[in-house]
Design a protein around this motif. Sequence first.
Motif, PDB file in Angstrom:
ATOM      1  N   HIS A  73      17.282 -14.888 -42.600  1.00 44.79           N
ATOM      2  CA  HIS A  73      17.316 -16.312 -42.257  1.00 44.79           C
ATOM      3  C   HIS A  73      17.552 -16.467 -40.750  1.00 44.79           C
ATOM      4  O   HIS A  73      18.075 -15.573 -40.089  1.00 44.79           O
ATOM      5  N   ALA A  74      17.166 -17.610 -40.218  1.00 42.65           N
ATOM      6  CA  ALA A  74      17.467 -17.954 -38.828  1.00 42.65           C
ATOM      7  C   ALA A  74      17.830 -19.433 -38.772  1.00 42.65           C
ATOM      8  O   ALA A  74      17.409 -20.221 -39.628  1.00 42.65           O
ATOM      9  N   ILE A  75      18.643 -19.810 -37.782  1.00 37.76           N
ATOM     10  CA  ILE A  75      19.028 -21.210 -37.619  1.00 37.76           C
ATOM     11  C   ILE A  75      18.556 -21.739 -36.281  1.00 37.76           C
ATOM     12  O   ILE A  75      18.486 -21.009 -35.296  1.00 37.76           O
ATOM     13  N   ILE A  76      18.219 -23.011 -36.275  1.00 40.28           N
ATOM     14  CA  ILE A  76      18.017 -23.763 -35.038  1.00 40.28           C
ATOM     15  C   ILE A  76      18.866 -25.011 -35.193  1.00 40.28           C
ATOM     16  O   ILE A  76      18.553 -25.874 -36.020  1.00 40.28           O
ATOM     17  N   ALA A  77      19.974 -25.084 -34.461  1.00 45.63           N
ATOM     18  CA  ALA A  77      20.915 -26.204 -34.580  1.00 45.63           C
ATOM     19  C   ALA A  77      20.882 -27.013 -33.294  1.00 45.63           C
ATOM     20  O   ALA A  77      21.038 -26.460 -32.199  1.00 45.63           O
ATOM     21  N   LEU A  78      20.679 -28.322 -33.404  1.00 48.90           N
ATOM     22  CA  LEU A  78      20.567 -29.218 -32.254  1.00 48.90           C
ATOM     23  C   LEU A  78      21.703 -30.227 -32.246  1.00 48.90           C
ATOM     24  O   LEU A  78      22.181 -30.643 -33.304  1.00 48.90           O
ATOM     25  N   LYS A  79      22.108 -30.636 -31.047  1.00 47.63           N
ATOM     26  CA  LYS A  79      23.182 -31.621 -30.935  1.00 47.63           C
ATOM     27  C   LYS A  79      22.665 -32.935 -30.361  1.00 47.63           C
ATOM     28  O   LYS A  79      21.580 -32.985 -29.776  1.00 47.63           O
ATOM     29  N   GLY A  80      23.455 -33.984 -30.520  1.00 48.56           N
ATOM     30  CA  GLY A  80      23.136 -35.278 -29.936  1.00 48.56           C
ATOM     31  C   GLY A  80      23.609 -35.354 -28.491  1.00 48.56           C
ATOM     32  O   GLY A  80      24.006 -34.361 -27.892  1.00 48.56           O
ATOM     33  N   THR A  81      23.573 -36.548 -27.914  1.00 51.49           N
ATOM     34  CA  THR A  81      24.021 -36.747 -26.544  1.00 51.49           C
ATOM     35  C   THR A  81      24.921 -37.967 -26.467  1.00 51.49           C
ATOM     36  O   THR A  81      24.905 -38.837 -27.332  1.00 51.49           O
ATOM     37  N   ALA A  82      25.706 -38.027 -25.417  1.00 54.97           N
ATOM     38  CA  ALA A  82      26.659 -39.120 -25.265  1.00 54.97           C
ATOM     39  C   ALA A  82      25.977 -40.464 -25.093  1.00 54.97           C
ATOM     40  O   ALA A  82      26.532 -41.510 -25.425  1.00 54.97           O
ATOM     41  N   SER A  83      24.764 -40.454 -24.557  1.00 47.58           N
ATOM     42  CA  SER A  83      24.060 -41.717 -24.320  1.00 47.58           C
ATOM     43  C   SER A  83      23.099 -42.053 -25.450  1.00 47.58           C
ATOM     44  O   SER A  83      22.175 -42.823 -25.287  1.00 47.58           O
ATOM     45  N   GLY A  84      23.345 -41.455 -26.606  1.00 41.41           N
ATOM     46  CA  GLY A  84      22.397 -41.551 -27.703  1.00 41.41           C
ATOM     47  C   GLY A  84      22.083 -42.948 -28.177  1.00 41.41           C
ATOM     48  O   GLY A  84      20.936 -43.279 -28.450  1.00 41.41           O
ATOM     49  N   PHE A  85      23.088 -43.804 -28.311  1.00 40.87           N
ATOM     50  CA  PHE A  85      22.853 -45.128 -28.872  1.00 40.87           C
ATOM     51  C   PHE A  85      21.898 -45.949 -28.014  1.00 40.87           C
ATOM     52  O   PHE A  85      21.043 -46.658 -28.530  1.00 40.87           O
ATOM     53  N   ASP A  86      22.039 -45.838 -26.700  1.00 45.18           N
ATOM     54  CA  ASP A  86      21.142 -46.592 -25.825  1.00 45.18           C
ATOM     55  C   ASP A  86      19.702 -46.128 -25.989  1.00 45.18           C
ATOM     56  O   ASP A  86      18.786 -46.938 -26.030  1.00 45.18           O
ATOM     57  N   ALA A  87      19.496 -44.827 -26.088  1.00 42.73           N
ATOM     58  CA  ALA A  87      18.143 -44.300 -26.253  1.00 42.73           C
ATOM     59  C   ALA A  87      17.559 -44.687 -27.597  1.00 42.73           C
ATOM     60  O   ALA A  87      16.380 -45.017 -27.709  1.00 42.73           O
ATOM     61  N   LEU A  88      18.388 -44.666 -28.620  1.00 40.76           N
ATOM     62  CA  LEU A  88      17.909 -44.937 -29.975  1.00 40.76           C
ATOM     63  C   LEU A  88      17.381 -46.346 -30.135  1.00 40.76           C
ATOM     64  O   LEU A  88      16.446 -46.587 -30.895  1.00 40.76           O
ATOM     65  N   VAL A 130      12.511 -11.975 -41.219  1.00 40.85           N
ATOM     66  CA  VAL A 130      13.010 -13.358 -41.297  1.00 40.85           C
ATOM     67  C   VAL A 130      11.989 -14.200 -42.050  1.00 40.85           C
ATOM     68  O   VAL A 130      10.853 -14.351 -41.619  1.00 40.85           O
ATOM     69  N   HIS A 131      12.419 -14.760 -43.177  1.00 37.98           N
ATOM     70  CA  HIS A 131      11.504 -15.515 -44.034  1.00 37.98           C
ATOM     71  C   HIS A 131      11.828 -17.001 -44.116  1.00 37.98           C
ATOM     72  O   HIS A 131      11.012 -17.796 -44.580  1.00 37.98           O
ATOM     73  N   THR A 132      13.045 -17.416 -43.662  1.00 40.71           N
ATOM     74  CA  THR A 132      13.445 -18.819 -43.786  1.00 40.71           C
ATOM     75  C   THR A 132      14.087 -19.304 -42.505  1.00 40.71           C
ATOM     76  O   THR A 132      14.960 -18.624 -41.939  1.00 40.71           O
ATOM     77  N   LEU A 133      13.661 -20.473 -42.043  1.00 41.53           N
ATOM     78  CA  LEU A 133      14.210 -21.098 -40.839  1.00 41.53           C
ATOM     79  C   LEU A 133      14.968 -22.359 -41.236  1.00 41.53           C
ATOM     80  O   LEU A 133      14.417 -23.218 -41.925  1.00 41.53           O
TER      81      LEU A 133
END
Length: 386
Positions: A73-88, A130-133
């Motif tokens: 298995h492998a992971i790709i983990a992403l985070k948000g940003t402090a200015s997220g609400f304005d961009a959203l 690696v078979h699952t992401l």
Amino acid sequence: MENLAPAYAANLASDVYDVKTTLLRENFKKIYKKDFLMSESETLSGKTGAFLFLKSEHTMGVAACGINEYEGHAIIALKGTASGFDALTDLNAGIKRFVTGGEVHQGFYYTFKSFLPDLDQFIKSLPPSVHTLHCVGHSLGGALATLVADYLRKISSRRTKLYTFGSPRVGLQFFAEGSARRIGRDNVFRVYHKTDPVPMVPTWPFMHVPDGGPGDILLNSGLALNPAAYHKMGNYIKSISAGETKGDWDALRRLRPRPNLTRSVEQWLESDSVVSLTLSTAQLAGDAVMWVVKKVAQLAGISLVMTGSTAFTILDRLAILMQRAYEFGKAVSHWVVRLMKRLAQLIGIVITETTNITLNLIRTVFIRMHKAVSELVLRAGRSNEQ
């Protein structure tokens, strides 16, 4: 192991925020060193495909190859940003056509593109075993994880899993439905609290991946003085780790609170009761907009078209759709009028039986409603973004 356990995925979505500083990155490595191959370097370690901090102007996440229980298995983990609400909440940012087809939020698209070279390098370096992401993210990180998962299904034959917590809507209908189909509905776990404001934006006609079905996992956050607090990963971890769920995806699905049923949306549209704009009524209004869009396509064969001239904004095109539907016939115009009345009521505009439903009026209602919902979400979320 086929799927990440709910509590594990939630903790990973929370811990990935630690990659923003060098010191906290070391903490992340210590937490997951038994599960993923962590190199001393912040670059790929040759053919092992071991470990990578995905970089943009700010470090946006981690990609790592599994060991021990997570071998294969492998992971790709992403985070948000402090200015997220304005961009959203900025629909003026526009839309971009994604590489798999369909339109997505322009801001999410450009952030994804900023770390795409590193992502491509990581995937190319993975060993054949690696078979699952597994793609994981919270808030803006959930939106990015959605784009990553969809992209990986295009470039890789490996099974791809998507886990998002409090994710905003990412793209329009064609993208959302296509993405859910490409990844596989059994491989998507979209978790969100009932009172979390972020899943409400960007407003219609953006849609979630998935928008309904077994991968749409709604958690009841109950009544709270500050409902936006339920956007925090700490509260997601608490809800998911509750004893009655036993950390099981099926158990979480069984706890789903009642959604807005079709008949309740119809009843709301037909009602003349006085309502004010809250997170709850904004959610119901959004459901009503999308219900009427589908009703228009069903009764009149008129669909929302996003291709062609870029002179029109998303809300312009939605207004044009409603105007065409209003002029089509009585059965369709009835629902357009009811929708305009209810939305107008929420923003202090009075529409009566004698009001002329013009394109300009529809456009004004949509724009003011979008701004009102965006301001509501901004007020709720500025003090709560992780």
